[in-house]
Motif scaffolding. Structure first.
Motif, PDB file in Angstrom:
ATOM      1  N   THR A  72       0.852  -1.186   0.000  1.00 27.59           N
ATOM      2  CA  THR A  72       0.000   0.000   0.000  1.00 27.59           C
ATOM      3  C   THR A  72       0.886   1.235   0.000  1.00 27.59           C
ATOM      4  N   LEU A  73       0.323   2.329  -0.468  1.00 29.43           N
ATOM      5  CA  LEU A  73       1.012   3.623  -0.409  1.00 29.43           C
ATOM      6  C   LEU A  73       0.387   4.523   0.646  1.00 29.43           C
ATOM      7  N   GLU A  74      -0.733   4.079   1.205  1.00 26.98           N
ATOM      8  CA  GLU A  74      -1.458   4.869   2.196  1.00 26.98           C
ATOM      9  C   GLU A  74      -0.697   4.881   3.523  1.00 26.98           C
ATOM     10  N   PRO A  75      -0.204   6.046   3.934  1.00 28.73           N
ATOM     11  CA  PRO A  75       0.515   6.086   5.214  1.00 28.73           C
ATOM     12  C   PRO A  75      -0.440   5.849   6.385  1.00 28.73           C
ATOM     13  N   TRP A  76       0.087   5.257   7.417  1.00 27.61           N
ATOM     14  CA  TRP A  76      -0.680   5.036   8.632  1.00 27.61           C
ATOM     15  C   TRP A  76      -0.415   6.219   9.536  1.00 27.61           C
ATOM     16  N   THR A  77      -1.477   6.915   9.896  1.00 25.69           N
ATOM     17  CA  THR A  77      -1.341   8.159  10.659  1.00 25.69           C
ATOM     18  C   THR A  77      -2.254   8.156  11.873  1.00 25.69           C
ATOM     19  N   ILE A  78      -2.023   9.132  12.721  1.00 24.28           N
ATOM     20  CA  ILE A  78      -2.908   9.338  13.872  1.00 24.28           C
ATOM     21  C   ILE A  78      -4.298   9.720  13.366  1.00 24.28           C
ATOM     22  N   GLU A  79      -4.318  10.558  12.334  1.00 23.75           N
ATOM     23  CA  GLU A  79      -5.587  11.053  11.796  1.00 23.75           C
ATOM     24  C   GLU A  79      -6.462   9.948  11.217  1.00 23.75           C
ATOM     25  N   ASN A  80      -5.860   8.968  10.575  1.00 22.71           N
ATOM     26  CA  ASN A  80      -6.689   7.880  10.036  1.00 22.71           C
ATOM     27  C   ASN A  80      -6.834   6.731  11.040  1.00 22.71           C
ATOM     28  N   THR A  81      -6.428   6.977  12.260  1.00 23.79           N
ATOM     29  CA  THR A  81      -6.591   6.090  13.430  1.00 23.79           C
ATOM     30  C   THR A  81      -5.854   4.759  13.302  1.00 23.79           C
ATOM     31  N   LEU A  82      -4.803   4.720  12.498  1.00 27.91           N
ATOM     32  CA  LEU A  82      -4.074   3.472  12.340  1.00 27.91           C
ATOM     33  C   LEU A  82      -2.825   3.405  13.217  1.00 27.91           C
ATOM     34  N   ILE A  83      -2.431   4.539  13.797  1.00 27.91           N
ATOM     35  CA  ILE A  83      -1.347   4.556  14.783  1.00 27.91           C
ATOM     36  C   ILE A  83      -1.746   5.459  15.935  1.00 27.91           C
ATOM     37  N   THR A  84      -1.055   5.287  17.057  1.00 28.29           N
ATOM     38  CA  THR A  84      -1.315   6.086  18.249  1.00 28.29           C
ATOM     39  C   THR A  84      -0.488   7.369  18.201  1.00 28.29           C
ATOM     40  N   PRO A  85      -0.756   8.313  19.101  1.00 28.10           N
ATOM     41  CA  PRO A  85       0.077   9.526  19.168  1.00 28.10           C
ATOM     42  C   PRO A  85       1.549   9.232  19.463  1.00 28.10           C
ATOM     43  N   THR A  86       1.835   8.071  20.039  1.00 29.05           N
ATOM     44  CA  THR A  86       3.235   7.691  20.286  1.00 29.05           C
ATOM     45  C   THR A  86       3.785   6.820  19.148  1.00 29.05           C
ATOM     46  N   LEU A  87       3.058   6.800  18.016  1.00 28.09           N
ATOM     47  CA  LEU A  87       3.458   6.124  16.782  1.00 28.09           C
ATOM     48  C   LEU A  87       3.479   4.599  16.864  1.00 28.09           C
ATOM     49  N   LYS A  88       2.712   4.053  17.793  1.00 31.28           N
ATOM     50  CA  LYS A  88       2.553   2.598  17.867  1.00 31.28           C
ATOM     51  C   LYS A  88       1.401   2.189  16.955  1.00 31.28           C
ATOM     52  N   LEU A  89       1.512   0.997  16.379  1.00 31.19           N
ATOM     53  CA  LEU A  89       0.452   0.504  15.514  1.00 31.19           C
ATOM     54  C   LEU A  89      -0.794   0.175  16.314  1.00 31.19           C
ATOM     55  N   LYS A  90      -1.944   0.552  15.789  1.00 30.22           N
ATOM     56  CA  LYS A  90      -3.218   0.138  16.368  1.00 30.22           C
ATOM     57  C   LYS A  90      -3.638  -1.122  15.612  1.00 30.22           C
ATOM     58  N   ARG A  91      -3.202  -2.252  16.130  1.00 30.82           N
ATOM     59  CA  ARG A  91      -3.364  -3.518  15.418  1.00 30.82           C
ATOM     60  C   ARG A  91      -4.823  -3.842  15.098  1.00 30.82           C
ATOM     61  N   GLN A  92      -5.723  -3.576  16.026  1.00 30.45           N
ATOM     62  CA  GLN A  92      -7.135  -3.871  15.763  1.00 30.45           C
ATOM     63  C   GLN A  92      -7.676  -2.991  14.634  1.00 30.45           C
ATOM     64  N   ASN A  93      -7.318  -1.710  14.645  1.00 27.39           N
ATOM     65  CA  ASN A  93      -7.767  -0.807  13.588  1.00 27.39           C
ATOM     66  C   ASN A  93      -7.166  -1.218  12.243  1.00 27.39           C
ATOM     67  N   LEU A  94      -5.887  -1.567  12.249  1.00 25.13           N
ATOM     68  CA  LEU A  94      -5.236  -2.015  11.019  1.00 25.13           C
ATOM     69  C   LEU A  94      -5.867  -3.305  10.508  1.00 25.13           C
ATOM     70  N   ALA A  95      -6.134  -4.236  11.405  1.00 26.42           N
ATOM     71  CA  ALA A  95      -6.752  -5.507  11.007  1.00 26.42           C
ATOM     72  C   ALA A  95      -8.130  -5.264  10.396  1.00 26.42           C
ATOM     73  N   ALA A  96      -8.891  -4.351  10.973  1.00 25.34           N
ATOM     74  CA  ALA A  96     -10.214  -4.037  10.419  1.00 25.34           C
ATOM     75  C   ALA A  96     -10.082  -3.321   9.074  1.00 25.34           C
ATOM     76  N   HIS A  97      -9.168  -2.377   9.007  1.00 24.18           N
ATOM     77  CA  HIS A  97      -8.970  -1.593   7.782  1.00 24.18           C
ATOM     78  C   HIS A  97      -8.529  -2.480   6.610  1.00 24.18           C
ATOM     79  N   PHE A  98      -7.669  -3.437   6.885  1.00 21.69           N
ATOM     80  CA  PHE A  98      -7.113  -4.301   5.842  1.00 21.69           C
ATOM     81  C   PHE A  98      -7.716  -5.712   5.861  1.00 21.69           C
ATOM     82  N   ALA A  99      -8.877  -5.887   6.451  1.00 24.22           N
ATOM     83  CA  ALA A  99      -9.475  -7.217   6.610  1.00 24.22           C
ATOM     84  C   ALA A  99      -9.599  -7.959   5.276  1.00 24.22           C
TER      85      ALA A  99
END
Length: 108
Positions: A72-99
């Protein structure tokens, strides 16, 4: 950015965010159109990315090396809720987004 998946699955797979410049170089080398998003799904693009990942993980045990990749070329950002403010992956959000893509990785 990389998301590794594989829990309760037959093998490890990953989703990789490519930089635009990196993708343009890779697509050019593979004679793909870097501006057509469908090119990210091309078997040659996935194979080239997987080859690079395998090189980087060659010291890992065989079962710990990814056997499928989605790009993918889509960056994972705080705004799209795919990472936290401390830049950790939000695995559940990513799993749902890329299901759907994750399911396709395991149907090959």
């Amino acid at each position: 950015q990389v998301l590794v998946v594989g829990e309760n699955r037959p093998f490890i797979a990953c989703i990789v965010v490519l930089s635009r410049a990196g993708w343009e170089r890779l697509a050019g080398a593979l004679k793909l159109n870097p501006y057509e998003l469908a090119s990210l799904q091309a078997p040659s693009a996935r194979a080239a990315a997987l080859q690079r990942i395998r090189e980087l993980t060659r010291a890992f045990p065989q079962h710990a090396q990814p056997r499928a990749v989605a790009l993918t070329l889509e960056p994972w950002t705080i705004e799209n809720t795919l990472i936290t403010p401390t830049l950790k992956l939000k695995r559940q959000n990513l799993a749902a987004h890329f299901a759907a893509e994750i399911e396709r990785l395991y149907q090959r």
